[in-house]
Design a protein around this motif. Structure first.
Motif, PDB file in Angstrom:
ATOM      1  N   GLN A   1       0.726  -1.198   0.107  1.00 37.61           N
ATOM      2  CA  GLN A   1       0.005  -0.104   0.093  1.00 37.61           C
ATOM      3  C   GLN A   1       0.994   1.267  -0.025  1.00 37.61           C
ATOM      4  OE1 GLN A   1      -2.700   0.195   3.233  1.00 37.61           O
ATOM      5  NE2 GLN A   1      -3.354   2.272   2.875  1.00 37.61           N
ATOM      6  N   GLN A   2       1.865   1.405   0.729  1.00 40.32           N
ATOM      7  CA  GLN A   2       2.937   2.368   0.728  1.00 40.32           C
ATOM      8  C   GLN A   2       3.566   2.513  -0.457  1.00 40.32           C
ATOM      9  OE1 GLN A   2       3.347   4.541   3.476  1.00 40.32           O
ATOM     10  NE2 GLN A   2       1.454   3.565   3.904  1.00 40.32           N
ATOM     11  N   TRP A   3       3.898   1.497  -0.992  1.00 40.89           N
ATOM     12  CA  TRP A   3       4.791   1.528  -2.235  1.00 40.89           C
ATOM     13  C   TRP A   3       3.830   2.315  -3.566  1.00 40.89           C
ATOM     14  CZ3 TRP A   3       4.206  -0.369  -7.397  1.00 40.89           C
ATOM     15  CH2 TRP A   3       5.100   0.041  -8.366  1.00 40.89           C
ATOM     16  N   ILE A   4       2.592   1.901  -3.464  1.00 43.29           N
ATOM     17  CA  ILE A   4       1.829   2.243  -4.434  1.00 43.29           C
ATOM     18  C   ILE A   4       1.287   3.846  -4.286  1.00 43.29           C
ATOM     19  CG2 ILE A   4      -0.733   2.251  -5.306  1.00 43.29           C
ATOM     20  CD1 ILE A   4      -0.771  -0.596  -4.723  1.00 43.29           C
ATOM     21  N   GLU A   5       1.019   4.174  -2.928  1.00 40.36           N
ATOM     22  CA  GLU A   5       0.911   5.560  -2.621  1.00 40.36           C
ATOM     23  C   GLU A   5       1.950   6.375  -3.012  1.00 40.36           C
ATOM     24  OE1 GLU A   5      -0.161   5.898   1.391  1.00 40.36           O
ATOM     25  OE2 GLU A   5      -2.126   4.729   1.152  1.00 40.36           O
ATOM     26  N   THR A   6       3.208   6.051  -2.501  1.00 41.70           N
ATOM     27  CA  THR A   6       4.579   6.905  -2.776  1.00 41.70           C
ATOM     28  C   THR A   6       4.961   6.971  -4.268  1.00 41.70           C
ATOM     29  OG1 THR A   6       6.024   4.725  -2.477  1.00 41.70           O
ATOM     30  CG2 THR A   6       5.608   6.463  -0.837  1.00 41.70           C
ATOM     31  N   THR A   7       4.511   5.675  -5.244  1.00 42.23           N
ATOM     32  CA  THR A   7       4.865   6.087  -6.420  1.00 42.23           C
ATOM     33  C   THR A   7       3.849   6.769  -7.095  1.00 42.23           C
ATOM     34  OG1 THR A   7       5.768   3.836  -6.438  1.00 42.23           O
ATOM     35  CG2 THR A   7       5.197   4.643  -8.476  1.00 42.23           C
ATOM     36  N   ASP A   8       2.442   6.750  -6.952  1.00 42.97           N
ATOM     37  CA  ASP A   8       1.541   7.483  -7.359  1.00 42.97           C
ATOM     38  C   ASP A   8       1.844   9.210  -7.253  1.00 42.97           C
ATOM     39  OD1 ASP A   8       0.439   5.504  -8.624  1.00 42.97           O
ATOM     40  OD2 ASP A   8      -0.985   5.237  -7.078  1.00 42.97           O
ATOM     41  N   LYS A   9       2.148   9.335  -5.719  1.00 42.51           N
ATOM     42  CA  LYS A   9       2.597  10.567  -5.612  1.00 42.51           C
ATOM     43  C   LYS A   9       3.770  11.098  -6.265  1.00 42.51           C
ATOM     44  CE  LYS A   9       0.860  10.757  -0.673  1.00 42.51           C
ATOM     45  NZ  LYS A   9       1.226  10.909   0.773  1.00 42.51           N
TER      46      LYS A   9
ATOM     47  N   ALA B   1       4.102  15.452 -12.441  1.00 44.49           N
ATOM     48  CA  ALA B   1       3.244  16.155 -13.374  1.00 44.49           C
ATOM     49  C   ALA B   1       2.960  17.842 -12.890  1.00 44.49           C
ATOM     50  CB  ALA B   1       1.784  15.600 -13.413  1.00 44.49           C
ATOM     51  N   GLN B   2       3.118  18.011 -11.449  1.00 44.67           N
ATOM     52  CA  GLN B   2       2.983  19.357 -11.196  1.00 44.67           C
ATOM     53  C   GLN B   2       4.387  20.046 -10.907  1.00 44.67           C
ATOM     54  OE1 GLN B   2       1.197  18.845  -7.015  1.00 44.67           O
ATOM     55  NE2 GLN B   2      -0.525  17.823  -8.064  1.00 44.67           N
ATOM     56  N   GLN B   3       5.501  19.458 -11.556  1.00 43.69           N
ATOM     57  CA  GLN B   3       6.626  20.154 -11.534  1.00 43.69           C
ATOM     58  C   GLN B   3       7.260  20.432 -10.228  1.00 43.69           C
ATOM     59  OE1 GLN B   3       6.803  23.254 -14.505  1.00 43.69           O
ATOM     60  NE2 GLN B   3       6.437  21.879 -16.122  1.00 43.69           N
ATOM     61  N   GLN B   4       6.864  19.322  -9.026  1.00 44.70           N
ATOM     62  CA  GLN B   4       7.266  19.750  -7.796  1.00 44.70           C
ATOM     63  C   GLN B   4       8.423  18.885  -7.739  1.00 44.70           C
ATOM     64  OE1 GLN B   4       4.192  19.831  -4.621  1.00 44.70           O
ATOM     65  NE2 GLN B   4       2.924  20.607  -6.496  1.00 44.70           N
TER      66      GLN B   4
ATOM     67  N   LEU C   1       8.056   4.710 -17.695  1.00 52.25           N
ATOM     68  CA  LEU C   1       8.694   4.741 -18.855  1.00 52.25           C
ATOM     69  C   LEU C   1       8.431   6.019 -19.566  1.00 52.25           C
ATOM     70  CD1 LEU C   1      11.073   3.234 -20.345  1.00 52.25           C
ATOM     71  CD2 LEU C   1       9.207   2.322 -21.603  1.00 52.25           C
ATOM     72  N   ASN C   2       7.188   6.215 -19.820  1.00 54.61           N
ATOM     73  CA  ASN C   2       6.819   7.653 -20.576  1.00 54.61           C
ATOM     74  C   ASN C   2       7.135   8.802 -19.786  1.00 54.61           C
ATOM     75  OD1 ASN C   2       5.490   6.736 -22.761  1.00 54.61           O
ATOM     76  ND2 ASN C   2       3.843   6.137 -21.644  1.00 54.61           N
ATOM     77  N   LEU C   3       7.098   8.577 -18.371  1.00 53.19           N
ATOM     78  CA  LEU C   3       7.635   9.764 -17.520  1.00 53.19           C
ATOM     79  C   LEU C   3       9.157  10.112 -17.461  1.00 53.19           C
ATOM     80  CD1 LEU C   3       6.403  11.746 -15.277  1.00 53.19           C
ATOM     81  CD2 LEU C   3       6.912  10.018 -13.408  1.00 53.19           C
ATOM     82  N   ARG C   4       9.985   8.949 -17.604  1.00 53.33           N
ATOM     83  CA  ARG C   4      11.209   9.345 -17.549  1.00 53.33           C
ATOM     84  C   ARG C   4      11.783   9.998 -19.132  1.00 53.33           C
ATOM     85  NH1 ARG C   4      14.619   7.317 -21.181  1.00 53.33           N
ATOM     86  NH2 ARG C   4      16.962   7.507 -20.477  1.00 53.33           N
ATOM     87  N   GLY C   5      10.909   9.832 -20.105  1.00 51.24           N
ATOM     88  CA  GLY C   5      11.381  10.476 -21.437  1.00 51.24           C
ATOM     89  C   GLY C   5      11.025  12.154 -21.150  1.00 51.24           C
ATOM     90  N   LYS C   6      10.096  12.450 -19.893  1.00 49.18           N
ATOM     91  CA  LYS C   6       9.859  13.920 -19.867  1.00 49.18           C
ATOM     92  C   LYS C   6      10.671  14.653 -18.943  1.00 49.18           C
ATOM     93  CE  LYS C   6       5.071  12.772 -21.258  1.00 49.18           C
ATOM     94  NZ  LYS C   6       3.543  12.423 -20.827  1.00 49.18           N
ATOM     95  N   LEU C   7      11.509  13.957 -18.354  1.00 57.35           N
ATOM     96  CA  LEU C   7      12.259  14.455 -17.286  1.00 57.35           C
ATOM     97  C   LEU C   7      13.499  15.374 -17.775  1.00 57.35           C
ATOM     98  CD1 LEU C   7      12.688  11.403 -14.868  1.00 57.35           C
ATOM     99  CD2 LEU C   7      11.135  13.454 -14.507  1.00 57.35           C
TER     100      LEU C   7
END
Length: 842
Positions: free
Chosen positions: A49-57, A63-66, A116-122
């Protein structure tokens, strides 16, 4: 602490938990595994549960550039997933799996493409990019590990994992988002799944029926994803995308040629892209050979095209085709006539000297090595015409030309070693190119092992070419001053060369002896690396030396240092072996110079309190002393007279170490047999020192000698004791009379050993050497063995038949005692023993 809301405290607690779980995962005992399984069940749900929450955060913060908040969440996600990986791989019982296992796998599959898509946008945020890559790699490692450890639990996800990996590898959609380590893990995942269609991992301890069910299940699932329609396309994509050398490969080739072709080991496929691709290609080909082979043979037909030298893409494509041929040598040998293929295509590419064609020349050398290696080991059964090897040698000669590229030469040298290290190697076919080969060799460290193999295969026929080799070795030795491991290879090469040249090695002394002197000088720091190989070279040089030259004698100073300072080092035994060679080679001239020093050294080595242990090395020293007594029966005991009373005392108080007792009795036997005056003088000295009568000392010695005869295992030493004890029979002495019967019993036992065919009427002593042993088919092949056999011809053990000697001593005893006393002595002998003894006199 793991539930703490403070980020730093939580991450430290997670790190601690990770290390604790790692320790539990490494335990193998049943009770420990049960405890670990209980721990896994108790914490898995919360951590998931903690991994799902931290990964989603993390995804939300990006996405919010924080970025700062995202970095904290990403670190927590990594730590939690590392713990979950250990729990899944080592804390799950397949019969009672964790209920949340399905949720865990679904969560992983769902987030792979997102991350994987997120990595391409970093973009330029390297820290987040690297951490995201680690998270992606960890997810794929969980898939691979679960498939390996729990194939039954993973079976519902086989189709998803295969489809995902193949999509990532083949689809153009993700091409810009992929990175090399991710591709490697995808390829490894596909390989693991396809491999399971044939057999399970050896780590799986299940019965045969269950294994067959798992394999059948995997086969049905995999064939739904990789089938006859798309398997050829997958193989073609692997070849066209991953087999072709990249710009980075070509850059490394030019800027670091020495390390370009270095192999890192058997599991390189786990971490490197091209070996990983090649490994997957082989697994797919073996599983789908019927479907894939026609397409592969169609691809291989491309070798018939010869690209223009400026057409780099064409050359790289042909290089990939050659690589496919190399990999499939054991599968395609029936479909490819290698000798014809070699002459029609490979040879033409080898002879094209354009710089760009070095890519093909290097690949051809590697291809030759693989095909010939598998041919030699019976993995492919191709037919080669008798003249083909000569063509191969000439081809390798072209690839070893000094003007050739370094990478090509290194690869060719490895191929060359494989070709000549063969049971069917023909010296006659090789010698015509041998001279040119020496001239074209570049003697780097890798090449030295090749030269050593060549020397070993060609043997003494290398002599005409040794001068060419010696043009290079001195310069290489000088240039390698700071590279001791390279010098070790040179010493090994020289050792092989000396063994091949035999007595002709004298011509190498101007270079050879200074090398030995430097390698074995314990005052020079490099001796730490060089001394083992240097001592071996020194020993071989002495074995093949025809005479003891002044330079060889001068070299003995190094051995003096080794023996003086080497009481506690491992080289003492090897030093004593070199000393034996000096004694055999130098004989009287050597002993005249060093005998007094050796007498003092031996006493310290054997009897000093602060030296070596009572057994072991002391036995090696006594063996050298026995050699000296054998070669110098008169002078030896005189020079080493300070040792004789101690040796006699040791014999009167035998120790629990049988080898030492054995060699001491051999020394006394040689002394009694060949220098009785020195023996009885030692008896007298011992009796005077202990206030005893000579006969009492002799009586004790004879009793112990006869009692301990069974600890003597060497036949030569047993016969020596029999000869020595028999020699005292004519002496009218109370101690001898009391031991008369036991001595004859001992002689009969030894006679049975040295005359094994006596029951057939053959009374020949097998230890007696004749012309046949000296010059027959098993004649010595080095100078030292010749000298040793010549020395043996003078040894009573090898030139006096024991049965004749016993008979002569009994006749002398009869003459000394008279008929009446002799008859009384013979009556003390058991009747059966006398009957056996007299049969040896017939």
């Amino acid at each position: 602490a793991v539930r703490c809301t403070h980020d730093m405290k939580r991450d430290r607690a997670l790190l601690t938990l990770h290390h604790v779980i790692k320790v539990f995962a490494s335990k193998c005992l049943f009770n420990d595994r049960v405890i670990f399984s209980q721990i896994a069940n108790s914490i898995f749900s919360y951590l998931l549960q903690q991994w799902i929450e931290t990964t989603d955060k993390y995804i939300e913060f990006i996405a919010q550039q924080q970025n700062n908040e995202a970095s904290v969440m990403l670190n927590s996600s990594l730590l939690i997933l590392k713990v979950l990986r250990k729990l899944v791989l080592y804390g799950i019982d397949e019969h009672k799996p964790i209920s949340e296992f399905k949720d865990f796998m679904d969560a992983l599959f769902h987030r792979v493409s997102i991350l994987l898509n997120l990595r391409g946008k970093l973009g330029a945020n390297h820290l987040l990019t690297q951490s995201t890559e680690k998270l992606l790699i960890l997810i794929l490692k969980i898939f691979i590990g679960t498939q390996d450890q729990h194939p039954v639990l993973f079976s519902p996800y086989v189709a998803s994992s295969l489809q995902m990996s193949i999509t990532f590898i083949l689809s153009q959609e993700y091409l810009d988002f992929l990175f090399e380590r991710f591709i490697i893990q995808c390829l490894n995942l596909v390989k693991a799944v396809v491999f399971t269609c044939s057999r399970l991992s050896p780590k799986m301890k299940i019965n045969h029926d269950d294994e067959a069910k798992i394999i059948k299940n995997y086969q049905e699932i995999v064939k739904g994803i990789i089938n006859q329609e798309n398997v050829s396309q997958i193989c073609q994509t692997l070849i066209s995308r991953f087999f072709i050398l990249t710009q980075k490969d070509l850059f490394d080739w030019e800027h670091d040629p020495e390390d370009y072709d270095t192999e890192t080991g058997g599991e390189e496929w786990k971490y490197s892209l091209r070996p990983c691709t090649e490994s997957l290609f082989l697994v797919i080909f073996n599983e789908y050979e019927v479907s894939v082979k026609p397409a592969i043979l169609q691809i291989l037909s491309g070798v018939a095209t010869f690209p223009e030298p400026d057409d780099l893409n064409g050359i790289l494509t042909k290089d990939a085709i050659y690589n496919v041929t190399r990999l499939l040598s054991s599968q395609l040998y029936k479909d490819i006539n290698f000798s014809e293929w070699f002459g029609n295509y490979l040879l033409k590419d080898v002879k094209n000297g354009h710089p760009n064609y070095k890519i093909l020349r290097r690949r051809i050398a590697s291809l030759i090595e693989t095909w010939m290696s598998e041919y030699q080991h019976g993995m492919n059964l191709m037919r080669l015409p008798p003249s083909f090897r000569s063509t191969l040698y000439e081809t390798i000669l072209l690839l070893l030309d000094p003007s050739e590229d370094v990478v090509v030469r290194i690869t060719a040298s490895s191929a060359f070693r494989t070709i000549i290290d063969d049971f069917d190697f023909s010296v006659d076919q090789f010698l015509p190119v041998c001279n040119d080969l020496w001239l074209s060799e570049s003697l780097e460290m890798r090449i030295l092992s090749v030269i050593s193999t060549m020397i070993d295969r060609v043997g003494s026929q290398i002599t005409p070419f040794s001068s060419e080799l010696m043009q290079y070795l001195p310069q290489l030795w000088q240039d390698s001053e700071e590279h001791n491991m390279l010098r070790c290879s040179i010493l090994c090469t020289l050792t092989g060369l000396i063994q091949a040249l035999k007595s002709s090695s004298v011509q190498l002394y101007p270079f050879l002896l200074p090398v030995i002197q430097f390698s074995t000088d314990i005052d020079k720091p490099p001796h730490i690396y060089l001394i083992d190989d240097g001592m071996e070279l020194w020993k071989v040089t002495l074995c093949h030396a025809p005479t003891l030259t002044n330079d060889l004698l001068h070299l003995f100073q190094n051995l003096q240092q080794l023996l003086e300072k080497g009481f506690d080092i491992e080289n003492l035994k090897r030093s004593l072996e070199v000393l034996k060679s000096y004694i055999i080679l130098g004989g009287y001239d050597f002993m005249k110079v060093y005998s007094n020093w050796l007498a003092d050294l031996f006493f310290r080595l054997i009897y000093s309190d602060d030296t070596i242990r009572p057994g072991g090395h002391a036995v090696d020293v006594l063996k050298v002393l026995e050699l000296i007594f054998r070669e110098f029966p008169s002078e030896g005991p005189q020079v080493f007279q300070n040792l004789l009373p101690r040796i006699l005392e040791d014999s009167l108080h035998p120790q629990e170490y049988p080898p030492k007792t054995s060699i001491i009795l051999a020394l006394l036997g040689r002394l009694l047999l060949q220098n009785a005056t020195a023996f009885f003088a030692t008896i007298n000295m011992m009796a005077t020192r202990n206030g005893q009568d000579n006969e009492d000392v002799m009586k004790i010695l004879l009793q112990i000698w006869i009692e301990k005869i069974d600890v003597i295992l060497k036949p030569e030493h047993r016969k020596l004791s029999a000869l020595a004890l028999t020699s005292v029979l004519p002496i009218k002495n109370r101690a001898v009379c009391n031991s008369f019967s036991p001595i004859l019993n001992l002689c009969v036992d030894v006679l049975h050993e040295v005359c094994p065919d006596h029951s057939k009427g053959n009374l020949q002593d097998r230890l007696v050497l004749g012309e046949k042993e000296m010059f027959g088919p098993n004649a010595a092949d080095n100078e030292e063995e010749i000298r040793t056999r010549q020395l043996a011809m003078k040894d009573p053990v090898h030139n006096v038949p024991l049965n004749q000697f016993v008979k002569e001593r009994l006749d002398a005893c009869h003459a000394a005692y008279g008929s009446s006393s002799f008859t009384e002595l013979m009556d003390t002998v058991d009747v059966e023993i006398k009957q056996q003894l007299f049969k040896f006199f017939e």
